[in-house]
Design a protein around this motif. Structure first.
Motif, PDB file in Angstrom:
ATOM      1  N   PHE A 120       1.964 -64.013  -2.906  1.00 25.66           N
ATOM      2  CA  PHE A 120       1.923 -65.067  -3.923  1.00 25.66           C
ATOM      3  C   PHE A 120       0.620 -65.861  -3.878  1.00 25.66           C
ATOM      4  O   PHE A 120       0.483 -66.869  -4.569  1.00 25.66           O
ATOM      5  N   THR A 121      -0.347 -65.421  -3.085  1.00 24.47           N
ATOM      6  CA  THR A 121      -1.558 -66.219  -2.879  1.00 24.47           C
ATOM      7  C   THR A 121      -2.539 -66.161  -4.041  1.00 24.47           C
ATOM      8  O   THR A 121      -3.413 -67.021  -4.158  1.00 24.47           O
ATOM      9  N   LYS A 122      -2.461 -65.120  -4.871  1.00 23.58           N
ATOM     10  CA  LYS A 122      -3.387 -64.911  -5.993  1.00 23.58           C
ATOM     11  C   LYS A 122      -4.820 -64.696  -5.512  1.00 23.58           C
ATOM     12  O   LYS A 122      -5.776 -64.849  -6.274  1.00 23.58           O
ATOM     13  N   LYS A 123      -4.981 -64.275  -4.249  1.00 26.81           N
ATOM     14  CA  LYS A 123      -6.318 -64.075  -3.701  1.00 26.81           C
ATOM     15  C   LYS A 123      -6.933 -62.738  -4.094  1.00 26.81           C
ATOM     16  O   LYS A 123      -8.143 -62.540  -3.936  1.00 26.81           O
ATOM     17  N   ASN A 124      -6.102 -61.806  -4.538  1.00 29.07           N
ATOM     18  CA  ASN A 124      -6.617 -60.531  -5.036  1.00 29.07           C
ATOM     19  C   ASN A 124      -5.691 -60.054  -6.149  1.00 29.07           C
ATOM     20  O   ASN A 124      -4.695 -60.721  -6.474  1.00 29.07           O
ATOM     21  N   ALA A 125      -6.016 -58.910  -6.735  1.00 27.68           N
ATOM     22  CA  ALA A 125      -5.246 -58.435  -7.891  1.00 27.68           C
ATOM     23  C   ALA A 125      -3.782 -58.202  -7.543  1.00 27.68           C
ATOM     24  O   ALA A 125      -2.884 -58.539  -8.328  1.00 27.68           O
ATOM     25  N   LEU A 126      -3.515 -57.637  -6.372  1.00 28.78           N
ATOM     26  CA  LEU A 126      -2.133 -57.379  -5.976  1.00 28.78           C
ATOM     27  C   LEU A 126      -1.353 -58.677  -5.816  1.00 28.78           C
ATOM     28  O   LEU A 126      -0.197 -58.783  -6.230  1.00 28.78           O
ATOM     29  N   ALA A 127      -1.995 -59.683  -5.231  1.00 27.74           N
ATOM     30  CA  ALA A 127      -1.328 -60.960  -4.973  1.00 27.74           C
ATOM     31  C   ALA A 127      -1.195 -61.823  -6.218  1.00 27.74           C
ATOM     32  O   ALA A 127      -0.662 -62.932  -6.146  1.00 27.74           O
ATOM     33  N   LYS A 128      -1.656 -61.312  -7.361  1.00 31.78           N
ATOM     34  CA  LYS A 128      -1.482 -62.013  -8.635  1.00 31.78           C
ATOM     35  C   LYS A 128      -0.295 -61.467  -9.433  1.00 31.78           C
ATOM     36  O   LYS A 128       0.101 -62.064 -10.433  1.00 31.78           O
ATOM     37  N   VAL A 129       0.254 -60.337  -9.000  1.00 30.96           N
ATOM     38  CA  VAL A 129       1.290 -59.679  -9.790  1.00 30.96           C
ATOM     39  C   VAL A 129       2.561 -60.519  -9.862  1.00 30.96           C
ATOM     40  O   VAL A 129       3.060 -60.830 -10.957  1.00 30.96           O
ATOM     41  N   LEU A 130       3.129 -60.902  -8.730  1.00 28.77           N
ATOM     42  CA  LEU A 130       4.383 -61.660  -8.737  1.00 28.77           C
ATOM     43  C   LEU A 130       4.207 -63.055  -9.360  1.00 28.77           C
ATOM     44  O   LEU A 130       5.027 -63.453 -10.198  1.00 28.77           O
ATOM     45  N   PRO A 131       3.162 -63.812  -9.004  1.00 32.67           N
ATOM     46  CA  PRO A 131       2.965 -65.088  -9.699  1.00 32.67           C
ATOM     47  C   PRO A 131       2.742 -64.916 -11.194  1.00 32.67           C
ATOM     48  O   PRO A 131       3.029 -65.817 -11.983  1.00 32.67           O
ATOM     49  N   GLY A 132       2.243 -63.744 -11.589  1.00 33.29           N
ATOM     50  CA  GLY A 132       1.958 -63.499 -12.992  1.00 33.29           C
ATOM     51  C   GLY A 132       3.182 -63.434 -13.880  1.00 33.29           C
ATOM     52  O   GLY A 132       3.056 -63.487 -15.114  1.00 33.29           O
ATOM     53  N   TYR A 133       4.354 -63.331 -13.313  1.00 34.46           N
ATOM     54  CA  TYR A 133       5.578 -63.382 -14.105  1.00 34.46           C
ATOM     55  C   TYR A 133       5.771 -64.759 -14.747  1.00 34.46           C
ATOM     56  O   TYR A 133       6.497 -64.884 -15.737  1.00 34.46           O
ATOM     57  N   PHE A 134       5.164 -65.788 -14.175  1.00 35.73           N
ATOM     58  CA  PHE A 134       5.473 -67.168 -14.523  1.00 35.73           C
ATOM     59  C   PHE A 134       4.388 -67.802 -15.392  1.00 35.73           C
ATOM     60  O   PHE A 134       3.210 -67.440 -15.300  1.00 35.73           O
ATOM     61  N   GLN A 135       4.811 -68.787 -16.183  1.00 39.39           N
ATOM     62  CA  GLN A 135       3.849 -69.549 -16.974  1.00 39.39           C
ATOM     63  C   GLN A 135       2.914 -70.339 -16.075  1.00 39.39           C
ATOM     64  O   GLN A 135       1.728 -70.492 -16.381  1.00 39.39           O
ATOM     65  N   GLU A 136       3.454 -70.868 -15.000  1.00 41.52           N
ATOM     66  CA  GLU A 136       2.669 -71.649 -14.041  1.00 41.52           C
ATOM     67  C   GLU A 136       2.947 -71.130 -12.643  1.00 41.52           C
ATOM     68  O   GLU A 136       4.091 -70.831 -12.310  1.00 41.52           O
ATOM     69  N   SER A 137       1.914 -71.026 -11.825  1.00 44.54           N
ATOM     70  CA  SER A 137       2.098 -70.599 -10.443  1.00 44.54           C
ATOM     71  C   SER A 137       1.138 -71.366  -9.539  1.00 44.54           C
ATOM     72  O   SER A 137      -0.007 -71.638  -9.922  1.00 44.54           O
ATOM     73  N   TYR A 138       1.622 -71.683  -8.347  1.00 48.94           N
ATOM     74  CA  TYR A 138       0.871 -72.529  -7.431  1.00 48.94           C
ATOM     75  C   TYR A 138       0.924 -71.952  -6.021  1.00 48.94           C
ATOM     76  O   TYR A 138       1.958 -71.452  -5.575  1.00 48.94           O
ATOM     77  N   TRP A 139      -0.214 -72.002  -5.352  1.00 51.93           N
ATOM     78  CA  TRP A 139      -0.284 -71.633  -3.938  1.00 51.93           C
ATOM     79  C   TRP A 139      -1.418 -72.399  -3.288  1.00 51.93           C
ATOM     80  O   TRP A 139      -2.487 -72.578  -3.876  1.00 51.93           O
ATOM     81  N   ARG A 140      -1.146 -72.887  -2.096  1.00 48.49           N
ATOM     82  CA  ARG A 140      -2.158 -73.571  -1.294  1.00 48.49           C
ATOM     83  C   ARG A 140      -2.092 -73.005   0.121  1.00 48.49           C
ATOM     84  O   ARG A 140      -1.050 -72.493   0.548  1.00 48.49           O
ATOM     85  N   MET A 141      -3.140 -73.140   0.895  1.00 50.27           N
ATOM     86  CA  MET A 141      -3.105 -72.717   2.294  1.00 50.27           C
ATOM     87  C   MET A 141      -1.969 -73.405   3.046  1.00 50.27           C
ATOM     88  O   MET A 141      -1.359 -72.817   3.940  1.00 50.27           O
ATOM     89  N   THR A 142      -1.684 -74.643   2.664  1.00 49.41           N
ATOM     90  CA  THR A 142      -0.633 -75.389   3.352  1.00 49.41           C
ATOM     91  C   THR A 142       0.766 -74.870   3.041  1.00 49.41           C
ATOM     92  O   THR A 142       1.733 -75.274   3.685  1.00 49.41           O
ATOM     93  N   PHE A 143       0.886 -73.963   2.041  1.00 45.07           N
ATOM     94  CA  PHE A 143       2.182 -73.369   1.718  1.00 45.07           C
ATOM     95  C   PHE A 143       2.441 -72.093   2.527  1.00 45.07           C
ATOM     96  O   PHE A 143       3.533 -71.532   2.452  1.00 45.07           O
ATOM     97  N   GLY A 144       1.432 -71.624   3.263  1.00 46.71           N
ATOM     98  CA  GLY A 144       1.493 -70.306   3.870  1.00 46.71           C
ATOM     99  C   GLY A 144       2.131 -70.259   5.240  1.00 46.71           C
ATOM    100  O   GLY A 144       2.510 -71.285   5.836  1.00 46.71           O
ATOM    101  N   VAL A 145       2.224 -69.060   5.773  1.00 45.04           N
ATOM    102  CA  VAL A 145       2.987 -68.809   6.995  1.00 45.04           C
ATOM    103  C   VAL A 145       2.367 -69.442   8.238  1.00 45.04           C
ATOM    104  O   VAL A 145       3.058 -69.629   9.244  1.00 45.04           O
TER     105      VAL A 145
END
Length: 260
Positions: A120-145
């Motif tokens: 869900f990070t949107k850092k590359n094309a693959l990581a944009k696929v799942l967030p791309g389902y949504f009108q709005e998507s958010y990710w920050r480093m502070t949200f990560g593992v």
């Protein structure tokens, strides 16, 4: 099962995936999860995917975890795409789109994704696929593992969005909680390796942080909630470690649906 044809349009919808949470860990912590288990315990289900990317593709297509039973006729799907030629239950909401996120958007929902793990990070094309389902998507480093306070940060971001949202609009808010995914050993002081116990500790942390979000959604109006894991993970069972593999600790996941 709720009549989703009555839910869609009249309720906000909140979906939370507790990434990597094993069913046995969730079941052992029921008594320590007053927010997620306030109205009942976890149901044992089987995930359609053994890792985040595969499981969420299936989820958004309408293939949520299925009951861990041999009686397939007892399972009534919440969402199902139209024009498949298959018979559906009258309580199933049918969508005319590749996914029910887009289906909800087509009937007036504002769709929001708050990401967690790498897909869900949107850092590359693959990581944009799942967030791309949504009108709005958010990710920050502070949200990560890697952040021990990730759920707190995710919830705070969601609360800010809810405060600014038009009270009249219907929302579909999706959150992928990353804290339970490894590394989670830091939820047990002094622990150096992830384990079933550290995953249980991570779940207790997550439940404590989700309270304000559930309260805010309830105050906003009637809300239907789906909470589940996307897959489990192995901590050495039968020699297996991690996920993206076929083992019961990976396939068995906790599931709950309830109203606020």
């Amino acid at each position: 099962m709720p009549d989703m044809n009555q839910v869609v349009g009249s309720h906000n919808i909140l979906m939370i995936t507790l990434d990597t949470l094993r069913y046995d860990a969730a079941k052992l912590e029921e008594a320590n999860c007053p927010n997620l288990c306030a109205t009942g315990g976890w149901e044992k289900r089987h995930t359609p995917g053994s890792f985040t990317y595969a499981a969420h593709h299936a989820f958004f297509g309408g293939f949520l975890p299925t009951p861990a039973t041999t009686d397939k006729s007892s399972h009534i799907r919440l969402f199902h795409t139209k024009n498949t030629g298959l018979r559906t239950h009258p309580h199933t909401w049918l969508f005319d789109a590749p996914d029910w996120v887009s289906g909800l958007e087509s009937v007036g929902y504002r769709t929001i994704c708050i990401g967690g793990v790498i897909f869900f990070t949107k850092k590359n094309a693959l990581a944009k696929v799942l967030p791309g389902y949504f009108q709005e998507s958010y990710w920050r480093m502070t949200f990560g593992v890697t952040n021990p306070r990730s759920t707190e940060h995710q919830v705070n971001h969601a609360l800010k969005l809810l405060q600014k949202a038009d009270a009249a609009e219907r929302l579909f808010l999706f959150m992928n909680v990353s804290a339970i995914h490894g590394p989670n050993h830091y939820f047990i002081p002094g622990a150096r390796e992830d384990s079933l116990d550290s995953q249980r500790a991570a779940l207790r942390y997550v439940d404590g942080q989700l309270g304000p979000l559930l309260t805010a959604m309830k105050e906003r109006g009637p809300t239907f909630c789906i909470v589940c894991s996307d897959h489990g993970t192995a901590y050495g069972e039968d020699g297996y470690h991690g996920h993206r593999l076929a083992h019961e600790v990976v396939w068995n996941v906790p599931y709950r649906e309830f109203f606020l």
